[in-house]
Scaffold this motif. Structure first.
Motif, PDB file in Angstrom:
ATOM      1  N   GLN A 115      -4.637   2.259   9.154  1.00  0.00           N
ATOM      2  CA  GLN A 115      -4.808   0.953   9.574  1.00  0.00           C
ATOM      3  C   GLN A 115      -6.017   0.902  10.272  1.00  0.00           C
ATOM      4  OE1 GLN A 115      -1.059  -0.343  11.354  1.00  0.00           O
ATOM      5  NE2 GLN A 115      -0.549  -1.216   9.507  1.00  0.00           N
ATOM      6  N   GLU A 116      -5.907   1.936  11.375  1.00  0.00           N
ATOM      7  CA  GLU A 116      -7.363   1.930  12.259  1.00  0.00           C
ATOM      8  C   GLU A 116      -8.555   2.076  11.601  1.00  0.00           C
ATOM      9  OE1 GLU A 116      -9.083   5.230  15.142  1.00  0.00           O
ATOM     10  OE2 GLU A 116      -6.836   4.751  15.408  1.00  0.00           O
ATOM     11  N   GLU A 117      -8.639   2.923  10.522  1.00  0.00           N
ATOM     12  CA  GLU A 117      -9.760   3.165   9.630  1.00  0.00           C
ATOM     13  C   GLU A 117     -10.140   1.714   8.825  1.00  0.00           C
ATOM     14  OE1 GLU A 117     -12.075   5.241   9.732  1.00  0.00           O
ATOM     15  OE2 GLU A 117     -11.163   6.056  11.477  1.00  0.00           O
ATOM     16  N   GLN A 118      -9.059   1.051   8.221  1.00  0.00           N
ATOM     17  CA  GLN A 118      -9.169  -0.021   7.705  1.00  0.00           C
ATOM     18  C   GLN A 118      -9.895  -1.086   8.451  1.00  0.00           C
ATOM     19  OE1 GLN A 118      -5.187  -0.845   5.990  1.00  0.00           O
ATOM     20  NE2 GLN A 118      -5.673   0.052   4.016  1.00  0.00           N
ATOM     21  N   GLN A 177      -7.132   4.885   1.401  1.00  0.00           N
ATOM     22  CA  GLN A 177      -5.646   5.388   1.310  1.00  0.00           C
ATOM     23  C   GLN A 177      -5.551   6.709   0.746  1.00  0.00           C
ATOM     24  OE1 GLN A 177      -4.626   1.887  -1.242  1.00  0.00           O
ATOM     25  NE2 GLN A 177      -4.346   0.672   0.327  1.00  0.00           N
ATOM     26  N   LYS A 178      -6.417   7.050   0.196  1.00  0.00           N
ATOM     27  CA  LYS A 178      -6.342   8.657  -0.479  1.00  0.00           C
ATOM     28  C   LYS A 178      -6.317   9.614   0.871  1.00  0.00           C
ATOM     29  CE  LYS A 178      -7.651   7.905  -5.371  1.00  0.00           C
ATOM     30  NZ  LYS A 178      -8.753   8.337  -6.224  1.00  0.00           N
ATOM     31  N   LYS A 179      -7.551   9.293   1.527  1.00  0.00           N
ATOM     32  CA  LYS A 179      -7.734  10.068   2.698  1.00  0.00           C
ATOM     33  C   LYS A 179      -6.782  10.128   3.692  1.00  0.00           C
ATOM     34  CE  LYS A 179     -11.714  11.071   5.759  1.00  0.00           C
ATOM     35  NZ  LYS A 179     -13.179  10.530   5.968  1.00  0.00           N
ATOM     36  N   TYR A 180      -6.238   9.067   4.187  1.00  0.00           N
ATOM     37  CA  TYR A 180      -5.414   8.926   5.231  1.00  0.00           C
ATOM     38  C   TYR A 180      -4.002   8.339   4.667  1.00  0.00           C
ATOM     39  CZ  TYR A 180      -9.498   8.862   8.023  1.00  0.00           C
ATOM     40  OH  TYR A 180     -10.561   9.462   8.351  1.00  0.00           O
ATOM     41  N   GLY A 181      -3.483   8.727   3.528  1.00  0.00           N
ATOM     42  CA  GLY A 181      -2.292   8.019   2.887  1.00  0.00           C
ATOM     43  C   GLY A 181      -1.121   8.406   3.806  1.00  0.00           C
ATOM     44  N   ASN A 182      -1.137   9.696   4.388  1.00  0.00           N
ATOM     45  CA  ASN A 182      -0.018  10.110   4.948  1.00  0.00           C
ATOM     46  C   ASN A 182       0.339   9.620   6.324  1.00  0.00           C
ATOM     47  OD1 ASN A 182       0.865  11.527   2.724  1.00  0.00           O
ATOM     48  ND2 ASN A 182       0.077  13.437   3.421  1.00  0.00           N
TER      49      ASN A 182
END
Length: 141
Positions: A77-80, A66-71
């Motif tokens: 979602q893809e990384e999660q 979330q910190k890395k892809y917060g924006n």
């Protein structure tokens, strides 16, 4: 709720009737019935708690994403989803046991609220007639 309560209430009513047949005391029968149903639900509770513990241990990895892809919500979602599949975790794993428990709890409510039907095996018509007679007696007094 009526249909689900009846489906799950009938088998649970048989259990309650069996306990009441052995004890012949409604209060103690309810206590024993509660213990029996809790014992039946223990495997689901354990599974739910295990899933919650796994998710809580997994939470720091999600927060890092979330910190890395917060924006970028789509990339997040893809990384999660990628992380879930790598770790072999089902994000809805702790919800399924709870969803299974709900209909069972509705059945328990049906058994406790309708003891004449489940313990004495009175029909709904007989219960309605008895309640109307009792109502007439009470209002006349």
């Amino acid at each position: 709720m009526g249909f689900i309560s009846q489906i799950f209430g009938y088998p649970l009513g048989i259990i309650m009737w069996a306990i009441y047949s052995l004890i012949s005391n409604y209060g103690i029968a309810i206590i024993l019935f509660t213990l029996v149903t809790k014992l039946m639900l223990i495997p689901l509770s354990v599974k739910q708690q295990k899933s919650q513990m796994i998710m809580s241990a997994f939470q720091p990895k999600l927060q890092a994403l979330q910190k890395k892809y917060g924006n970028n919500k789509e990339k997040l979602q893809e990384e999660q989803m990628k992380l879930y599949s790598q770790e072999g975790i089902n994000p809805m794993g702790s919800c399924l046991p709870m969803l299974i428990q709900f209909p069972v709890l509705f059945g328990i409510i049906d058994v406790v609220y309708r003891p004449l039907r489940h313990i004495m095996h009175f029909s709904s018509d007989l219960i309605k007639q008895a309640s109307s007679i009792a109502y007439d007696i009470i209002t006349a007094a």
